[in-house]
Design an enzyme around this catalytic site. Structure first.
Site, PDB file in Angstrom:
ATOM      1  N   ASP A  53      -0.164  -3.634   6.720  1.00  0.00           N
ATOM      2  CA  ASP A  53      -0.946  -3.458   7.324  1.00  0.00           C
ATOM      3  C   ASP A  53      -2.515  -3.899   7.539  1.00  0.00           C
ATOM      4  O   ASP A  53      -3.663  -2.839   8.023  1.00  0.00           O
ATOM      5  CB  ASP A  53      -0.462  -1.688   7.197  1.00  0.00           C
ATOM      6  CG  ASP A  53       0.380  -1.324   8.147  1.00  0.00           C
ATOM      7  OD1 ASP A  53       1.597  -1.998   8.364  1.00  0.00           O
ATOM      8  OD2 ASP A  53       0.592  -0.380   7.885  1.00  0.00           O
ATOM      9  N   HIS A 111       0.916  -1.185  -0.144  1.00  0.00           N
ATOM     10  CA  HIS A 111      -0.165  -0.042   0.127  1.00  0.00           C
ATOM     11  C   HIS A 111       0.092   0.986   0.685  1.00  0.00           C
ATOM     12  O   HIS A 111       2.247   1.234   0.258  1.00  0.00           O
ATOM     13  CB  HIS A 111      -1.224   0.286   1.013  1.00  0.00           C
ATOM     14  CG  HIS A 111      -0.263  -0.073   2.385  1.00  0.00           C
ATOM     15  ND1 HIS A 111       0.475  -1.282   2.907  1.00  0.00           N
ATOM     16  CD2 HIS A 111      -0.473   0.857   3.456  1.00  0.00           C
ATOM     17  CE1 HIS A 111       0.780  -0.748   4.289  1.00  0.00           C
ATOM     18  NE2 HIS A 111       0.299   0.620   4.693  1.00  0.00           N
TER      19      HIS A 111
HETATM   20 FE    FE Z   1       2.646   0.937   8.348  1.00  0.00          FE
HETATM   21 ZN    ZN Z   2       0.009   1.641   6.195  1.00  0.00          ZN
END
Ligand code: FE
Ligand code: ZN
Length: 254
Positions: free
Chosen positions: A130, A54
């Site tokens: 995450d 990401h």
């Molecule tokens: Fe992170």
């Molecule tokens: Zn992150």
């Protein structure tokens, strides 16, 4: 040849992971270049691929220096924010070929709009960054908590003997919080003791097994009546219970 794996601590609490097999060396996420270069030098490996989960800076800031030094191919999410120097954009249903290694890409929106995870079915590795932490999950920053819950349900379907590599060493705080919403979970109490021992010895708690997350991670268990009861939401929609515990974790000081 079995794949060789190295966990590389970066910044204050991030992890990058090196995968090496044959002529291939890939890094999953690039928080900063220096510790990754050092780990590569130590093994005599040359970086060929950079796999990004990401767009957050603590996952991509190392890309330019690594790409400049090694010419590695940058692969990352199609539907997320800007990934510097990206060569190949991927999403749900795509596979990434790395020599003899194959990764499946799953979309796991929530933490960011286009967060992806990489699943190496044969090697039984899940790089969850995450989206799913050991005993926790990422904050639902760019999508509602209900969307993140659906992403975790998707990961829950993977085989329990998969190793889970995540993006941060947040496990001790996660475990302490988990006990506040799942106080009678024996598996969780056992994990907390193990995690305290590991951290006191300066050892990482990553990876874990997906089966351990199913047993002890409250964010994977938001549809368990015990958790709903602990937060006073008996009979509520699991997505609402998930949103409640995600909110409580945001405010947890522990
Ligand atoms: Fe992170
Ligand atoms: Zn992150």
């Amino acid at each position: 040849m079995p794949v060789e794996i190295r966990l590389v601590p970066c910044l204050s609490d991030n992890y990058a992971v090196l995968l090496h097999e044959g002529g291939i060396t890939a890094v999953i996420d690039a928080p900063e270049a220096a510790p990754i270069e050092k780990a590569l030098d130590k093994e005599g490996w040359k970086l060929t691929h950079i796999l990004i989960t990401h767009h957050h800076s603590d996952h991509v800031d190392g890309i330019p220096a690594l790409k400049k030094k090694y010419g590695a191919k940058v692969i990352g999410p199609r539907a997320d924010g800007n990934i510097p120097m990206i060569d190949e954009k991927v999403g749900e249903g795509d596979t990434v070929k790395l020599g003899n290694l194959t990764a499946r890409v799953l979309d796991t929106p929530g933490h960011t709009a286009g967060h992806i995870v990489y699943v190496f079915d044969k090697e039984k590795l899940l790089f969850a960054a995450d989206t799913l932490f050991v005993l926790g999950c990422g904050r639902a920053i760019e999508k509602p908590a209900s969307v993140l819950w659906q992403s975790l349900l998707k990961l829950r379907k993977l085989p329990g003997d998969m190793k889970v590599y995540c993006g941060h060493e947040y496990t001790l705080g996660n475990a302490r919080f988990a006990l506040t919403v799942d106080p009678n979970n024996a598996a969780l109490k056992k994990r907390l003791a193990e995690v305290e021992t590991a951290r006191a010895a300066g050892k990482p708690t990553v990876p874990s097994l997906l089966s351990e997350e199913l047993a002890a991670n409250p964010f994977m268990r938001a549809d368990d009546p015990a958790i709903a009861e602990a937060v006073g939401m008996m009979g509520a929609d699991p997505a609402a219970v998930f949103a409640e515990i995600r909110e409580r974790k945001n405010n947890f000081k522990g």
